[in-house]
Design a protein around this motif. Structure first.
Motif, mmCIF file in Angstrom:
data_model
loop_
_atom_site.group_PDB
_atom_site.id
_atom_site.type_symbol
_atom_site.label_atom_id
_atom_site.label_comp_id
_atom_site.label_asym_id
_atom_site.label_seq_id
_atom_site.Cartn_x
_atom_site.Cartn_y
_atom_site.Cartn_z
ATOM 1 N N ALA A 1 61.564 73.828 47.432
ATOM 2 C CA ALA A 1 62.283 74.237 48.646
ATOM 3 C C ALA A 1 63.778 73.941 48.563
ATOM 4 N N GLY A 2 64.352 74.171 47.397
ATOM 5 C CA GLY A 2 65.787 73.969 47.228
ATOM 6 C C GLY A 2 66.223 72.540 47.417
ATOM 7 N N ALA A 3 65.323 71.591 47.211
ATOM 8 C CA ALA A 3 65.606 70.194 47.538
ATOM 9 C C ALA A 3 65.955 69.376 46.299
ATOM 10 N N GLY A 4 66.621 69.992 45.343
ATOM 11 C CA GLY A 4 67.093 69.261 44.168
ATOM 12 C C GLY A 4 65.986 68.699 43.299
ATOM 13 N N TYR B 1 39.237 71.237 53.342
ATOM 14 C CA TYR B 1 39.126 70.102 54.258
ATOM 15 C C TYR B 1 38.660 70.591 55.627
ATOM 16 N N THR B 2 37.967 69.697 56.355
ATOM 17 C CA THR B 2 37.635 69.975 57.742
ATOM 18 C C THR B 2 37.705 68.676 58.533
ATOM 19 N N ALA B 3 37.241 68.720 59.789
ATOM 20 C CA ALA B 3 37.558 67.640 60.727
ATOM 21 C C ALA B 3 39.076 67.426 60.701
ATOM 22 N N TRP B 4 39.775 68.560 60.787
ATOM 23 C CA TRP B 4 41.237 68.644 60.691
ATOM 24 C C TRP B 4 41.824 68.804 62.081
ATOM 25 N N ASN B 5 42.933 68.129 62.352
ATOM 26 C CA ASN B 5 43.544 68.211 63.693
ATOM 27 C C ASN B 5 44.467 69.417 63.867
ATOM 28 N N GLY B 6 44.565 70.280 62.856
ATOM 29 C CA GLY B 6 45.363 71.496 62.974
ATOM 30 C C GLY B 6 46.825 71.343 62.622
ATOM 31 N N VAL B 7 47.219 70.171 62.101
ATOM 32 C CA VAL B 7 48.622 69.934 61.748
ATOM 33 C C VAL B 7 48.706 69.529 60.273
ATOM 34 N N ALA B 8 49.660 70.125 59.568
ATOM 35 C CA ALA B 8 49.972 69.718 58.192
ATOM 36 C C ALA B 8 51.491 69.681 58.065
ATOM 37 N N ARG B 9 51.979 68.778 57.215
ATOM 38 C CA ARG B 9 53.433 68.606 57.125
ATOM 39 C C ARG B 9 53.852 68.373 55.687
ATOM 40 N N LEU B 10 54.893 69.069 55.269
ATOM 41 C CA LEU B 10 55.557 68.837 53.993
ATOM 42 C C LEU B 10 56.917 68.232 54.285
ATOM 43 N N ASP B 11 57.251 67.134 53.580
ATOM 44 C CA ASP B 11 58.488 66.402 53.876
ATOM 45 C C ASP B 11 59.227 66.112 52.581
ATOM 46 N N TRP B 12 60.462 66.636 52.493
ATOM 47 C CA TRP B 12 61.316 66.428 51.314
ATOM 48 C C TRP B 12 62.369 65.341 51.551
ATOM 49 N N GLY B 13 62.330 64.691 52.695
ATOM 50 C CA GLY B 13 63.334 63.689 53.014
ATOM 51 C C GLY B 13 64.403 64.254 53.931
ATOM 52 N N ARG B 14 65.277 65.091 53.395
ATOM 53 C CA ARG B 14 66.353 65.669 54.226
ATOM 54 C C ARG B 14 65.868 66.856 55.045
ATOM 55 N N ARG B 15 64.735 67.433 54.648
ATOM 56 C CA ARG B 15 64.154 68.561 55.389
ATOM 57 C C ARG B 15 62.643 68.459 55.354
ATOM 58 N N ALA B 16 62.001 69.117 56.323
ATOM 59 C CA ALA B 16 60.547 69.088 56.409
ATOM 60 C C ALA B 16 60.063 70.404 57.010
ATOM 61 N N LEU B 17 58.776 70.649 56.877
ATOM 62 C CA LEU B 17 58.136 71.818 57.460
ATOM 63 C C LEU B 17 56.794 71.395 58.029
ATOM 64 N N THR C 1 57.220 75.484 61.388
ATOM 65 C CA THR C 1 58.422 74.971 62.037
ATOM 66 C C THR C 1 59.304 74.249 61.025
ATOM 67 N N LEU C 2 60.562 74.660 60.941
ATOM 68 C CA LEU C 2 61.532 73.972 60.091
ATOM 69 C C LEU C 2 62.078 72.751 60.826
ATOM 70 N N GLU C 3 62.226 71.650 60.080
ATOM 71 C CA GLU C 3 62.813 70.435 60.630
ATOM 72 C C GLU C 3 63.864 69.924 59.657
ATOM 73 N N GLY C 4 64.905 69.285 60.192
ATOM 74 C CA GLY C 4 65.932 68.697 59.335
ATOM 75 C C GLY C 4 66.927 69.721 58.847
ATOM 76 N N ASP C 5 67.516 69.452 57.680
ATOM 77 C CA ASP C 5 68.636 70.222 57.149
ATOM 78 C C ASP C 5 68.154 71.254 56.129
ATOM 79 N N TRP C 6 68.140 72.532 56.532
ATOM 80 C CA TRP C 6 67.777 73.634 55.645
ATOM 81 C C TRP C 6 69.017 74.479 55.324
ATOM 82 N N SER C 7 70.190 73.861 55.361
ATOM 83 C CA SER C 7 71.430 74.622 55.240
ATOM 84 C C SER C 7 71.767 74.998 53.800
ATOM 85 N N GLY C 8 71.156 74.360 52.818
ATOM 86 C CA GLY C 8 71.477 74.700 51.434
ATOM 87 C C GLY C 8 70.716 73.826 50.476
ATOM 88 N N GLU C 9 71.112 73.862 49.214
ATOM 89 C CA GLU C 9 70.394 73.118 48.175
ATOM 90 C C GLU C 9 70.484 71.626 48.410
#
Length: 306
Positions: A168-171, A221-237, A298-306
């Motif tokens: 995700a362009g996160a170096g 997977y099941t018994a899932w609460n419907g939320v998953a998150r990817l986190d690169w530190g400066r940005r997340a989804l 949903t985008l979270e954090g800084d997605w402004s560039g590399e």
């Protein structure tokens, strides 16, 4: 813009740009942050011939795999055409077919599908479907609906198959994955469940954020609460799925992307449910009944560039 499979419909918001191919299953060609950073895996339009080469595609009227492309339903044996080299039916039968654009604006696209328009649909029940892609703020909402257009009850399922850009362009940073799911299915050599889901082991547990790293994953997977998150530190989804999406497939794709697939039932639920396996969440729609749900990215954090 035009790709190999036809015109590309582009939607834009302040935070996101979405490219959709109505002529190829209403699949997502690309999803990028406004600055150009890939959110889903980056796809060259000139290379696309099938939905498997897209950034995301739709799973209808069932999700994932069916053992030997056959199952029993309503006292009848149903034999589908195998669609994989190892004899399975996989991923439904809408993702490589043309859909009709019903509505389009700068930030919204609605496409529809009617199985009765195709004589060779690999499903013995008539059905219709629709997908709405809507950009607003830092969100992409994808709403999928499936209607039984037949005169008989129909087994039914739906899902999304997005491939997320690991870097995700996160170096070169690999993200942590956070999935609050308690159960997982043991599978055979064709990735078909052997029985009911069982509690995750520590190595399979993503309820606390951990990097995917070098591990190879193809698990439901099941018994899932419907939320998953990817986190690169400066940005997340964050992925947020309606309750109808009771299962999540996690797949480390050969190209280095990560598929996180919200689906409404277990892999091979069409064979597990008749065996009395609990928790598969196979739905049966009466004539005219609808199954539908929304998934939000949903985008979270800084997605402004590399």
């Amino acid at each position: 813009m035009t790709a190999g499979p036809g015109p590309v419909h582009t939607l834009r918001s302040e935070h996101l740009t979405l490219e959709v191919l109505p002529g190829l299953g209403a699949s997502v060609l690309n999803l990028r942050a406004a600055a150009g950073v890939p959110v889903l895996r980056a796809v060259d339009p000139g290379t696309v011939q099938t939905s498997s080469q897209c950034a995301s595609f739709l799973l209808l009227p069932y999700s994932n795999r069916i053992r030997d492309a056959r199952f029993s339903f309503g006292g009848q044996e149903v034999q589908l055409r195998p669609t994989t080299k190892n004899g399975l039916a996989q991923h439904g039968d809408v993702r490589n077919r043309p859909w009709r654009v019903a509505e389009a604006s700068a930030s919204h696209l609605r496409a529809t599908f009617d199985s009765r328009d195709f004589a060779d649909v690999n499903w013995p029940w008539a059905f219709t479907a629709a997908v709405d892609y809507r950009l607003h703020g830092p969100h992409l909402d994808t709403t999928v609906s499936l209607v039984n257009a037949d005169t008989r009850p129909m087994p039914a399922g739906l899902g999304l198959h997005p491939y997320f850009a690991r870097q995700a362009g996160a170096g070169g940073v690999d993200p942590t994955l956070d999935v609050d799911a308690e159960l997982l299915y043991d599978t055979d050599e064709r990735q078909l469940p052997l029985g009911a889901a069982r509690p995750v082991t520590p190595a399979e547990d993503f309820r606390r954020p951990v990097p995917v790293g070098e591990r190879q994953i193809d698990a439901t997977y099941t018994a899932w609460n419907g939320v998953a998150r990817l986190d690169w530190g400066r940005r997340a989804l964050t992925i947020t799925a309606d309750n109808v999406y009771s299962h999540l497939v996690v797949f480390t794709a050969p190209d280095g992307s990560l598929a996180l697939e919200p689906v409404s039932h277990a892999t091979d639920a069409l064979n597990l449910a008749p065996r009395g396996v609990d928790g598969t969440d196979l739905r049966v729609l009466s004539p005219g009944q609808t199954l539908a749900g929304t998934v939000r990215f949903t985008l979270e954090g800084d997605w402004s560039g590399e």
